[in-house]
Design an enzyme around this catalytic site. Sequence first.
Site, mmCIF file in Angstrom:
data_model
loop_
_atom_site.group_PDB
_atom_site.id
_atom_site.type_symbol
_atom_site.label_atom_id
_atom_site.label_comp_id
_atom_site.label_asym_id
_atom_site.label_seq_id
_atom_site.Cartn_x
_atom_site.Cartn_y
_atom_site.Cartn_z
ATOM 1 N N GLU A 118 15.758 4.264 -8.513
ATOM 2 C CA GLU A 118 14.924 3.245 -9.273
ATOM 3 C C GLU A 118 13.521 3.719 -8.856
ATOM 4 O OE1 GLU A 118 15.803 -0.812 -8.211
ATOM 5 O OE2 GLU A 118 14.389 -1.501 -9.662
ATOM 6 N N ARG A 132 24.630 5.192 4.535
ATOM 7 C CA ARG A 132 23.004 5.507 4.560
ATOM 8 C C ARG A 132 22.613 5.910 5.738
ATOM 9 N NH1 ARG A 132 21.009 1.536 1.507
ATOM 10 N NH2 ARG A 132 18.709 1.859 2.212
ATOM 11 N N LYS A 143 12.215 0.210 0.604
ATOM 12 C CA LYS A 143 11.040 0.362 -0.182
ATOM 13 C C LYS A 143 10.222 -0.840 -0.123
ATOM 14 C CE LYS A 143 13.587 2.406 -3.697
ATOM 15 N NZ LYS A 143 13.796 2.833 -5.086
HETATM 16 P P1 ATP Z 1 15.828 0.999 -0.745
HETATM 17 O O1 ATP Z 1 16.936 0.203 -0.277
HETATM 18 O O2 ATP Z 1 15.181 1.858 0.368
HETATM 19 O O3 ATP Z 1 14.814 0.234 -1.837
HETATM 20 P P2 ATP Z 1 17.404 1.916 -2.921
HETATM 21 O O4 ATP Z 1 18.817 2.232 -2.655
HETATM 22 O O5 ATP Z 1 16.980 0.479 -3.480
HETATM 23 O O6 ATP Z 1 16.602 2.165 -1.472
HETATM 24 P P3 ATP Z 1 17.346 3.680 -4.972
HETATM 25 O O7 ATP Z 1 16.203 4.235 -5.785
HETATM 26 O O8 ATP Z 1 18.152 2.673 -5.878
HETATM 27 O O9 ATP Z 1 16.763 3.020 -3.676
HETATM 28 O O10 ATP Z 1 18.292 4.625 -4.433
HETATM 29 C C1 ATP Z 1 18.338 6.229 -5.224
HETATM 30 C C2 ATP Z 1 19.497 6.954 -4.525
HETATM 31 O O11 ATP Z 1 19.369 7.012 -3.040
HETATM 32 C C3 ATP Z 1 20.764 5.811 -4.538
HETATM 33 O O12 ATP Z 1 21.975 6.540 -4.695
HETATM 34 C C4 ATP Z 1 21.023 5.340 -2.956
HETATM 35 O O13 ATP Z 1 21.959 5.077 -2.540
HETATM 36 C C5 ATP Z 1 20.164 6.664 -2.063
HETATM 37 N N1 ATP Z 1 19.558 5.875 -1.018
HETATM 38 C C6 ATP Z 1 18.602 5.178 -0.685
HETATM 39 N N2 ATP Z 1 18.388 4.817 0.588
HETATM 40 C C7 ATP Z 1 19.062 5.751 1.303
HETATM 41 C C8 ATP Z 1 19.569 5.920 2.867
HETATM 42 N N3 ATP Z 1 18.870 5.386 3.634
HETATM 43 N N4 ATP Z 1 20.281 6.798 2.863
HETATM 44 C C9 ATP Z 1 21.096 7.828 1.990
HETATM 45 N N5 ATP Z 1 20.918 7.515 0.637
HETATM 46 C C10 ATP Z 1 20.035 6.469 0.250
HETATM 47 MG MG MG Z 2 18.317 0.353 -5.432
#
Ligand code: ATP
Ligand code: MG
Length: 570
Positions: A43, A267, A277
Amino acid sequence: MESQTVDSKNTTTDRQLNFLEEIIENDLASGRCAAVQTRFPPEPNGYLHIGHAKSICLNFGLAKKYGGKTNLRFDDTNPVKEDTEYVDAIQDDIHWLGFDWAELHYASDYFEQLYKWACQLIERGLAYVDDQSLDEIRANRGTVTEPGKPSPWRNRSVAENLDLFERMKNGEFEDGSRVLRAKIDMAHPNMQMRDPIMYRILHTPHHRTGNRWCIYPMYDYAHGQSDSIEHITHSICTLEFDIHRPLYDWFIQQLDIYPSHQHEFARLNINYTVMSKRKLLQLVKEGYVSGWDDPRMPTICGFRRRGYTPESIRNFCERIGVAKRDNVIDYSLLEFSLREHLNKVAQRRMAVLNPVRVVIDNYPEGQSEMLTAINNPENANDGTREVPFSRELYIEREDFMEDAPKKYFRMTIGQEVRLRYAYFVKAQSVEKDSEGNITCIHCTYDPATRGGDAPDGRKVKGTIHWVSAQHAIDAEVRLFDRLFANETPDEAPEGKTFLDNLNPNSLQVLKGCKLEPALADATTSIIENGVKAPVRYQFERMGYFCTDPDSSSDHLVFNRSCTLKDSFKV
Ligand code: ATP
Ligand code: MG
């Protein structure tokens, strides 16, 4: 939640297949799919962090291993927090890590198709417009032990639903006044299946679609369908989405579209840092760090500025592997991966971070000479360079001790030490200021030991680095410690937040460091995988360092990437 810590000892090169590789191999063998198609779906609401790097390495790595393809898809369904600044930064970070996507997509490109599919579901009695407020919807969802209460609007006619949904789209209603919900089961044991929201009204311009839409699809409605449109065979996401999988499958089945499958992995969590984020944005916005690329940040651009190499991050991700249960990785494993790579590729230089003056009394005044130094003992192709030597030098203040204990092998009065690549020297006396601080060390040298060895075979126990005072260049050097003082900064006691766990001493700025002159002519950045990156060195005995973009031609700034040995172990 069980937790498991992985450290640098837990490394295998010939490893067994991980569970995702097993799934893929089965799917290829059974013919469920002919080729692997994955996607990385960020995102664009912030910069990528090291957790994303793991997801990137997995998605691109699996496709590569099985001869498939990976798309980059921006999951831009929430206009409130998204921005093109992030879209650009994310692409740079993926390229820098060494990956390139087959196709670039935006979920917002599918808004029209998603809208049509929503209309189809309405027509088939599988979705309805609900006039309840979000609070009412939440209150009526029930609990894990109690079924939810059906909305009074649940049994609207298809015609009315179609009319209202279209008017939602046309902007006739205010934000929050209505939503579109899937009509599934208000008593379903999985709360995600209790008539989940598909669309909400948001009169907010979108960074790509502008004012064209004022209804936006929810993650659960957009994600699986976007996967399906792109014929994603394996949609890999983090563990917390496992309860969303039945809904992911439900939409795809009801719409009878390409059957993408979702698979969840644990994760990445790392101690002494935060990885959401939202929290990283807060650190940036409120000035706790200098920006998203502050070298203390767990962002990919932060690691880049810190001196990490793409290889070191990829190796780290490979080393930690994929698990099906949550774990916390030790921060030192990242540094281990960095050291391992930089040891092979970083050129060596001499730099004195905390200088004290040395005068070699028996070295002729006004004379200087060039000595040969090896650029990288791990790589003969890196060759040698010339380092100037003269009567006045700088050494590290910590490399001299006036009243030294017996086992002190560095410089002390009357003890011979080697100046790296130069001569054996022996300290004779010191000068001090009125407060008793040493301002100058007087030494003698043995001209016969040029290059660092005595012809009579006598040995010294210590070798120290130095720079010639007259030739030295000044630099600022920034040393970093963990950004958080607490191993689990997210866990703040009552009344406190993660900000209270910040380490007040995470940045130390050293001015007046003295570098060997070879570092003056060096360029201060390189282009790596199409992205600007720093130049990395080992400063002998002091650690790995890299140029910082704050450098200018008359003011060099270096960052310490990591020490030579593990400084995190207690
Ligand atoms: P955050 O919770 O840190 O804001 P998010 O999951 O909302 O992260 P996205 O941009 O939606 O961020 O994530 C893009 C991809 O990265 C998704 O497939 C998500 O599952 C993966 N991802 C995000 N954080 C992690 C993590 N800590 N470990 C592994 N994969 C991750
Ligand atoms: Mg997300």
